[in-house]
Design an enzyme around this catalytic site. Structure first.
Site, short mmCIF file in Angstrom:
data_model
loop_
_atom_site.label_atom_id
_atom_site.label_comp_id
_atom_site.label_asym_id
_atom_site.label_seq_id
_atom_site.Cartn_x
_atom_site.Cartn_y
_atom_site.Cartn_z
N LYS A 18 -1.17 -5.53 -4.60
CA LYS A 18 -1.51 -6.10 -4.35
C LYS A 18 -2.06 -5.48 -3.20
O LYS A 18 -2.50 -4.14 -3.56
CB LYS A 18 -0.14 -6.38 -3.12
CG LYS A 18 0.85 -5.22 -2.70
CD LYS A 18 -0.23 -4.28 -1.31
CE LYS A 18 1.08 -3.01 -0.73
NZ LYS A 18 0.15 -2.21 0.02
N PRO A 102 -1.33 2.06 -11.05
CA PRO A 102 -0.65 3.33 -10.22
C PRO A 102 0.20 3.96 -9.42
O PRO A 102 -0.38 3.67 -8.31
CB PRO A 102 -2.32 4.23 -10.57
CG PRO A 102 -3.48 3.44 -10.05
CD PRO A 102 -2.66 1.73 -10.47
N GLY A 104 1.48 5.65 -6.57
CA GLY A 104 0.97 6.54 -4.93
C GLY A 104 -0.50 6.22 -4.61
O GLY A 104 -0.61 6.86 -3.87
N ALA A 105 -0.74 4.67 -4.84
CA ALA A 105 -2.13 4.10 -4.83
C ALA A 105 -2.33 3.09 -3.45
O ALA A 105 -3.40 2.98 -3.11
CB ALA A 105 -2.86 3.65 -5.84
N GLY A 106 -1.17 3.07 -2.89
CA GLY A 106 -1.27 1.81 -1.63
C GLY A 106 -1.42 0.37 -2.97
O GLY A 106 -2.14 -0.74 -2.21
N LEU A 107 -0.68 0.54 -3.67
CA LEU A 107 -1.12 -1.01 -4.70
C LEU A 107 0.42 -2.05 -4.89
O LEU A 107 0.83 -2.62 -5.59
CB LEU A 107 -1.65 -1.12 -5.75
CG LEU A 107 -3.24 -0.66 -5.93
CD1 LEU A 107 -4.35 -0.18 -7.16
CD2 LEU A 107 -4.32 -2.01 -5.30
N GLY A 110 5.40 0.26 -6.99
CA GLY A 110 7.58 0.64 -6.87
C GLY A 110 8.30 -1.08 -6.25
O GLY A 110 9.09 -1.27 -7.10
N SER A 112 7.15 -4.13 -6.67
CA SER A 112 6.81 -5.51 -7.12
C SER A 112 7.60 -5.14 -8.01
O SER A 112 8.55 -6.23 -8.60
CB SER A 112 4.93 -5.49 -7.20
OG SER A 112 4.90 -6.14 -7.69
N ASP A 144 7.28 -2.76 1.76
CA ASP A 144 6.73 -4.57 1.28
C ASP A 144 7.33 -5.25 0.05
O ASP A 144 6.58 -6.32 -0.40
CB ASP A 144 5.34 -3.73 0.32
CG ASP A 144 4.06 -3.15 0.95
OD1 ASP A 144 4.35 -3.04 2.05
OD2 ASP A 144 4.08 -1.61 0.67
#
Length: 293
Positions: A18, A102, A104-107, A110, A112, A144
């Site tokens: 995301k 990746p 710790g990338a803010g995506l 974990g 999801s 999230d």
């Protein structure tokens, strides 16, 4: 005699990444958490979760999701335990994560992954809890997780769990990974962080008002590599930070324009072009019972 491991076939389930198209902190709640506002944009790219139900009740992670991450701390294992305990189901599962997002990338990788485990096991184990109850279980794993459980682009408030579905226009994103693992807790404690922004409205977002990301100035100051990535991306568009970083992105209206921009920065950045999703591919997989994702 059929063993616990061989009782069922493997199935594959998508766990999309995301973006946060903006992220504001509007105050601090009585429970100590920060009050947020954001738009979650799901992407047509992410991890794949492979699941194989077991008949012995054990939850077994096959291999490592991330180097050094113990199974008991892995969100996919914790998610499986959470739904198992909530339903008293006697089945177990083997879990294998095909990792692309990746850490710790803010995506949201974990979160999801955890959401996909919740929704897929709800179906595979026949629990029938449904999205709302699964989202409540997921919230205990991470703020999230609920948006991934519901699988829709959304306006998020609260700690990010109060969700209103939104329709977003087609878009393509040039994603850049600076390779920095960001400690979210440390950023939230940063004295430089703006915690009292004026609340935004959906109209502000639709009008194209610059809403920004509260963590961007903090992270650019703390991590020079993130500042460098922003400077490079600024040559092809308006760079933004997702979540608490360190992932950066620029939005484009077409795939062709995103790929042209990527070509311009290819020698200086590790990047990829990804489409924004209308909804999570996980919802499609739930219709077909898993498959080749």
């Amino acid at each position: 005699m059929t063993s616990a491991r061989d009782a069922s076939p493997w199935t594959a389930w998508p766990a999309p990444a995301k973006l946060n198209l903006f992220l504001r902190i509007t105050g601090q709640r009585p429970d100590g958490y920060h009050a947020l506002q954001t738009i979650f944009r799901l992407l047509d790219w992410g991890d794949t979760i492979h699941l194989r139900p077991r008949n012995d009740g054990r939850i077994v992670r096959q291999g490592e999701t991330l180097p050094g991450l113990a199974a008991e701390d892995d969100l996919v294992v914790r998610a499986a335990i959470a739904i198992q305990r909530a339903t008293n189901v006697g089945q177990g599962v083997d879990i294998r994560v095909e990792k692309r997002i990746p850490s710790g990338a803010g995506l949201g990788g974990g979160s999801s992954d955890a959401a996909t485990v919740l929704r897929a096991l709800d179906q595979l184990w026949g629990c029938d809890l449904g999205p709302d109850r699964l989202a409540a279980l997921g919230l205990a794993l991470g703020a999230d997780v609920p948006v991934f459980v519901h699988g829709r682009n959304a306006w998020g408030e609260g700690v990010g769990e109060a969700l209103t579905p939104v329709d977003l226009p087609p878009a393509w994103y040039l994603l850049a990974d600076p390779g920095v693992h960001v400690n979210t807790g440390a950023l939230f404690q940063s004295p430089e962080l703006t915690r009292n922004a004026e609340p935004a409205t959906m109209a502000d977002f639709v009008s194209g008002a610059v809403l920004g990301n509260a963590f961007e100035p903090v992270l650019r100051c703390r991590e020079p590599v993130v500042a460098t990535v922003f400077d490079v991306l600024a040559q092809v568009g308006t760079p933004r930070l997702t979540g608490t970083g360190s992932g950066c992105f620029v939005e484009f209206a077409t795939r062709e324009s995103a790929e042209a921009a990527q070509a311009r920065v290819a020698s200086r950045l590790r990047s990829r072009v990804v489409a924004g999703a209308v909804h999570s591919r996980l919802l499609d997989a739930l219709e077909t019972g898993g498959g080749d994702w």
